[in-house]
Design an enzyme around this catalytic site. Structure first.
Site, PDB file in Angstrom:
ATOM      1  N   ASN A  92      19.577  28.721  62.464  1.00 27.11           N
ATOM      2  CA  ASN A  92      19.358  28.668  61.010  1.00 27.11           C
ATOM      3  C   ASN A  92      19.426  30.040  60.344  1.00 27.11           C
ATOM      4  O   ASN A  92      19.224  30.149  59.139  1.00 27.11           O
ATOM      5  CB  ASN A  92      18.002  28.025  60.704  1.00 27.11           C
ATOM      6  CG  ASN A  92      18.031  26.525  60.921  1.00 27.11           C
ATOM      7  OD1 ASN A  92      19.102  25.925  60.973  1.00 27.11           O
ATOM      8  ND2 ASN A  92      16.867  25.915  61.033  1.00 27.11           N
TER       9      ASN A  92
ATOM     10  N   GLY B 187       9.447  27.512  57.933  1.00 27.55           N
ATOM     11  CA  GLY B 187       9.038  26.636  59.023  1.00 27.55           C
ATOM     12  C   GLY B 187      10.038  26.413  60.135  1.00 27.55           C
ATOM     13  O   GLY B 187       9.710  25.750  61.115  1.00 27.55           O
ATOM     14  N   ASP B 188      11.254  26.966  60.013  1.00 28.96           N
ATOM     15  CA  ASP B 188      12.242  26.699  61.063  1.00 28.96           C
ATOM     16  C   ASP B 188      13.265  27.837  61.155  1.00 28.96           C
ATOM     17  O   ASP B 188      14.461  27.601  61.171  1.00 28.96           O
ATOM     18  CB  ASP B 188      12.952  25.374  60.788  1.00 28.96           C
ATOM     19  CG  ASP B 188      13.704  24.837  62.007  1.00 28.96           C
ATOM     20  OD1 ASP B 188      13.456  25.329  63.122  1.00 28.96           O
ATOM     21  OD2 ASP B 188      14.535  23.924  61.840  1.00 28.96           O
ATOM     22  N   LEU B 189      12.767  29.064  61.232  1.00 25.84           N
ATOM     23  CA  LEU B 189      13.673  30.211  61.364  1.00 25.84           C
ATOM     24  C   LEU B 189      14.136  30.326  62.812  1.00 25.84           C
ATOM     25  O   LEU B 189      13.747  31.232  63.548  1.00 25.84           O
ATOM     26  CB  LEU B 189      12.981  31.492  60.903  1.00 25.84           C
ATOM     27  CG  LEU B 189      12.807  31.655  59.389  1.00 25.84           C
ATOM     28  CD1 LEU B 189      12.078  32.946  59.079  1.00 25.84           C
ATOM     29  CD2 LEU B 189      14.160  31.619  58.667  1.00 25.84           C
ATOM     30  N   ASN B 190      14.986  29.386  63.198  1.00 27.09           N
ATOM     31  CA  ASN B 190      15.477  29.399  64.569  1.00 27.09           C
ATOM     32  C   ASN B 190      16.825  30.099  64.663  1.00 27.09           C
ATOM     33  O   ASN B 190      17.389  30.540  63.661  1.00 27.09           O
ATOM     34  CB  ASN B 190      15.515  27.974  65.157  1.00 27.09           C
ATOM     35  CG  ASN B 190      16.569  27.102  64.517  1.00 27.09           C
ATOM     36  OD1 ASN B 190      17.718  27.490  64.324  1.00 27.09           O
ATOM     37  ND2 ASN B 190      16.178  25.872  64.172  1.00 27.09           N
TER      38      ASN B 190
END
Length: 377
Positions: free
Chosen positions: A235, A229-232
């Protein structure tokens, strides 16, 4: 990102330990002596990079960890934090570069610890996670090989979690009103006032309405899974130490921050990865095709999932930008930081809508096709 069920900033519940208190915490809870400590950036939680010495002295044994002190609000959901931590442990056993917890003196993966006594008394969940080496993607120039690898990683990780991760705590990942789940783009309606009346708001309103009409009715046709949900770009850590400067071959060396995990759909993960990889790219519209190609090397999208990709990427931009604007109003002292990131995001979202869905999709899908053709040759 916030991991609560709404997008209220958790600044008021963020831990505020000094370094001395953090050192004492590591000793008391984990039985380890800290030889070196420094704070790490985090918006909701408090993190410290620590080096600890073994019982035989620093010269013979030293290890590095991240002391993660979860904000008071999220600390009230221990089952959710356990699910996130168990997922990290599972992925590590499956060969993914994720952190694992150092057990407390009582043999647990985390411990609920008291904050300072007095008014507004709070408790914080504490974990000591292995420190992952590497450079955030945000600090390198992502070439097409890295974009492909990130897409492949996103698909492989979700596939492993969905097919093999069966810990009892996983049920806590059904987070119906979780603002960062892509299915909840329509919830942004309640925060639009933060944008004022301008061209940005008009585009976001367009995204929300199209999302309601074209994505929500199709959700049941998407393949469900557990999303990171947050593969930015902050991260994902990479290592390029052995690569030539002119053409580095990046290896993903770390996956961070599982606090936005929830049940969703495979296509959500690739959309989120595309959006964040666009942020740092000098040629943002081309990014999607390389990420998509990597993802589809593991999990080819269905026709329905491909048809939704443009709006899902636009939806994630909208979530990020609206919530940043809302948070900046609540906490103006953070406005400058929030708006630096937002500037690029607004530019890319506006460009996507100016160019149009048909043109953007053509770029993405034709790029992805070249990878398939090359593989088949």
């Amino acid at each position: 990102m916030s991991s609560g069920n709404d997008c209220q900033s958790q600044t008021s519940t963020k831990p505020a330990l000094c370094e001395r208190e953090a050192v004492e915490l590591v000793d008391r809870v984990f039985g380890l002596k800290v030889s070196w400590i420094r704070p790490l950036p985090s918006y909701d939680d408090q993190n410290f990079h620590v080096r600890v010495s073994g019982n035989k002295g620093a010269a013979e044994s030293a290890d590095e960890y991240v002391l993660k002190i979860t904000n008071a609000k999220d600390s009230q959901e221990p089952e959710l934090i356990e699910a996130q931590t168990q997922a990290m442990m599972f992925l590590s056993t499956e060969g993914f570069p994720s952190a694992t917890p150092y057990l407390t003196k009582d043999g647990n993966i985390m411990s609920l610890e008291p904050g300072a006594p007095g008014p507004g008394y709070k408790q914080y969940m504490v974990r000591l996670l292995t420190y992952l080496p590497g450079t955030p993607v945000a600090k390198v120039t992502a070439n097409t090989q890295l974009l492909y690898e990130i897409g492949k990683l996103a698909a492989s990780m979700d596939k492993a979690l969905s097919e093999k991760f069966h810990h009892p705590s996983v049920k806590s990942l059904h987070r119906g009103q979780f603002i960062w789940n892509l299915a909840n783009v329509p919830l942004l309606d309640r925060y639009l006032s933060a944008l004022g009346q301008n061209k940005y708001r008009q585009v976001v309103e367009q995204v929300i309405e199209q999302f309601k009409g074209k994505v929500i009715p199709k959700l049941s046709s998407f393949r469900p899974c557990v999303n990171h949900g947050d593969l930015n770009d902050h991260n994902i850590l990479v290592d390029s130490s052995s690569a030539p400067q002119e053409n580095p071959q990046y290896q993903v060396s770390g996956i961070l921050d599982f606090s936005d995990m929830s049940y969703g759909y495979y296509v959500f993960e690739v959309a989120i990865a595309i959006m964040y990889m666009m942020i740092e790219s000098p040629d943002p519209l081309s990014v999607g095709g390389h990420v998509l190609a990597g993802f589809e090397s593991v999990l080819p999208l269905t026709t329905e999932e491909r048809d939704a990709l443009f709006l899902l990427v636009s939806g994630r931009f909208s979530q990020s930008l609206v919530i940043a604007a809302h948070t900046a109003l609540l906490y103006p002292e953070n406005r400058e930081y929030l708006m630096i990131t937002a500037k690029t995001g607004w530019k890319h979202l506006m460009t996507m809508f100016e160019v149009g869905q048909e043109v953007v999709e053509k770029v993405w899908f034709e790029t992805a096709r070249t990878y398939r053709n090359h593989a088949a040759a």
